[in-house]
Design a protein around this motif. Structure first.
Motif, PDB file in Angstrom:
ATOM      1  N   LEU A  17      69.025  29.153 -12.003  1.00 34.66           N
ATOM      2  CA  LEU A  17      70.434  28.807 -12.232  1.00 34.66           C
ATOM      3  C   LEU A  17      70.882  27.575 -11.460  1.00 34.66           C
ATOM      4  N   ASP A  18      70.059  27.108 -10.541  1.00 33.85           N
ATOM      5  CA  ASP A  18      70.384  25.869  -9.838  1.00 33.85           C
ATOM      6  C   ASP A  18      70.427  24.719 -10.855  1.00 33.85           C
ATOM      7  N   PRO A  19      71.495  23.917 -10.888  1.00 39.20           N
ATOM      8  CA  PRO A  19      71.637  22.883 -11.926  1.00 39.20           C
ATOM      9  C   PRO A  19      70.468  21.902 -11.984  1.00 39.20           C
ATOM     10  N   ILE A  20      69.980  21.459 -10.826  1.00 40.12           N
ATOM     11  CA  ILE A  20      68.871  20.509 -10.815  1.00 40.12           C
ATOM     12  C   ILE A  20      67.606  21.163 -11.355  1.00 40.12           C
ATOM     13  N   ARG A  21      67.321  22.375 -10.921  1.00 38.45           N
ATOM     14  CA  ARG A  21      66.106  23.059 -11.372  1.00 38.45           C
ATOM     15  C   ARG A  21      66.191  23.412 -12.854  1.00 38.45           C
ATOM     16  N   ALA A  39      61.501  12.101 -11.507  1.00 36.64           N
ATOM     17  CA  ALA A  39      62.461  11.560 -10.538  1.00 36.64           C
ATOM     18  C   ALA A  39      63.455  10.610 -11.196  1.00 36.64           C
ATOM     19  N   GLY A  40      62.949   9.717 -12.046  1.00 40.93           N
ATOM     20  CA  GLY A  40      63.833   8.761 -12.705  1.00 40.93           C
ATOM     21  C   GLY A  40      64.768   9.412 -13.693  1.00 40.93           C
ATOM     22  N   LYS A  41      64.317  10.500 -14.307  1.00 39.09           N
ATOM     23  CA  LYS A  41      65.142  11.174 -15.319  1.00 39.09           C
ATOM     24  C   LYS A  41      66.297  11.956 -14.709  1.00 39.09           C
ATOM     25  N   LYS A  48      62.141  15.003  -3.329  1.00 40.75           N
ATOM     26  CA  LYS A  48      63.099  16.067  -3.643  1.00 40.75           C
ATOM     27  C   LYS A  48      62.683  16.820  -4.906  1.00 40.75           C
ATOM     28  N   VAL A  49      62.260  16.058  -5.916  1.00 40.53           N
ATOM     29  CA  VAL A  49      61.816  16.669  -7.162  1.00 40.53           C
ATOM     30  C   VAL A  49      60.598  17.557  -6.909  1.00 40.53           C
ATOM     31  N   ASN A  50      59.687  17.061  -6.093  1.00 40.20           N
ATOM     32  CA  ASN A  50      58.482  17.828  -5.779  1.00 40.20           C
ATOM     33  C   ASN A  50      58.830  19.144  -5.090  1.00 40.20           C
ATOM     34  N   TYR A  51      59.832  19.112  -4.217  1.00 39.28           N
ATOM     35  CA  TYR A  51      60.284  20.330  -3.543  1.00 39.28           C
ATOM     36  C   TYR A  51      60.802  21.353  -4.558  1.00 39.28           C
ATOM     37  N   HIS A  52      61.614  20.879  -5.502  1.00 37.58           N
ATOM     38  CA  HIS A  52      62.153  21.773  -6.526  1.00 37.58           C
ATOM     39  C   HIS A  52      61.046  22.314  -7.420  1.00 37.58           C
ATOM     40  N   LEU A  53      60.074  21.477  -7.752  1.00 44.28           N
ATOM     41  CA  LEU A  53      58.971  21.924  -8.598  1.00 44.28           C
ATOM     42  C   LEU A  53      58.149  23.010  -7.916  1.00 44.28           C
ATOM     43  N   LYS A  54      57.919  22.863  -6.626  1.00 44.67           N
ATOM     44  CA  LYS A  54      57.164  23.871  -5.892  1.00 44.67           C
ATOM     45  C   LYS A  54      57.924  25.208  -5.871  1.00 44.67           C
TER      46      LYS A  54
END
Length: 233
Positions: A17-21, A39-41, A48-54
């Motif tokens: 439910l996190d908007p970025i994720r 990251a660009g999208k 930061k993107v890598n953290y969310h992906l993990k």
């Protein structure tokens, strides 16, 4: 990739439910991508993107699709585990709807409770069937009907009730050895349209009607095995 998967874990639900994720899940449902590509999208640094992906990977919402070399760096290409996700009421187990608390066939909230139970039960059955590598026997029927008058709608409901009841009485065998319990849910509700209005004079639980005194309703019927422990499939 699955067409749809049900999220039953509360922590996984919160993560999704996190908007970025949620945005990352949508991007990865379209195809595999690396943190740098995403990251660009989404307008965030790669770290930061890598953290969310993990985080998404830890909860089974994304998975490794492959790796590729880019210069001196090996990029991990991730993909969503499903094209879409549904959060089960099991994620809010302590406050999930219980349609057995009250039964009111004209109550929209009771219909909602039935729908929530359907999501919960079928989600659990899918999880169990997947683990057992078995197919799940289900059936669903979906259609729309436009009623000219409220009287027509009432007559339709009466015939539907009698017809389904007759089928249940015809085929139900509570003494069948090895018989498999199934649940039948039939729902009729107005089709959601921006221009639709609610008749303030209608009794509680009555269907909203359009200004021209007609309403389009969606009729849905679903049949599925009664819920079983996930490990049994």
């Amino acid at each position: 990739m699955l067409d749809v998967t049900v999220i039953e874990d509360a922590e996984a639900a919160a993560v999704s439910l996190d908007p970025i994720r949620a945005r990352l899940l949508a991007e990865l449902a379209a195809g595999p991508a690396s943190a740098a590509m995403l990251a660009g999208k989404v307008g965030l640094p790669r770290q930061k993107v890598n953290y969310h992906l993990k985080t998404l990977e830890r909860h089974g919402l994304v998975e490794l699709a492959g790796e590729r070399r880019k210069g001196n760096v090996t990029e991990r290409l991730m993909r969503a585990t499903a094209a879409s996700y549904v959060i089960s009421p099991l994620a809010l187990a302590a406050v999930q709807p219980d349609p057995d608390r009250f039964r009111d066939q004209l109550s929209a909230r009771w219909l909602l409770a039935l729908g929530a139970r359907l999501v919960r039960d079928v989600g659990s059955l899918i999880t169990g069937a997947t683990k057992a590598r078995k197919r799940l026997a289900t059936f669903a029927l979906d259609g729309e009907v436009t009623f000219a008058t409220a009287a027509d709608r009432a007559a339709f409901i009466e015939e539907l009730t009698q017809g389904v009841g007759a089928l249940i009485r015809k085929y139900h065998d509570g003494n069948a050895e090895g018989g498999r319990d199934h649940r039948i849910v039939v729902a009729v509700h107005p089709t959601v349209k921006p221009e639709s209005v609610t008749d303030p004079a209608a009794p509680p639980g009555a269907a909203p009607v359009a200004a021209a005194s007609s309403a389009t309703s969606s009729a849905t019927a679903a049949t599925a095995p009664a819920p079983i422990p996930p490990a049994q499939g």
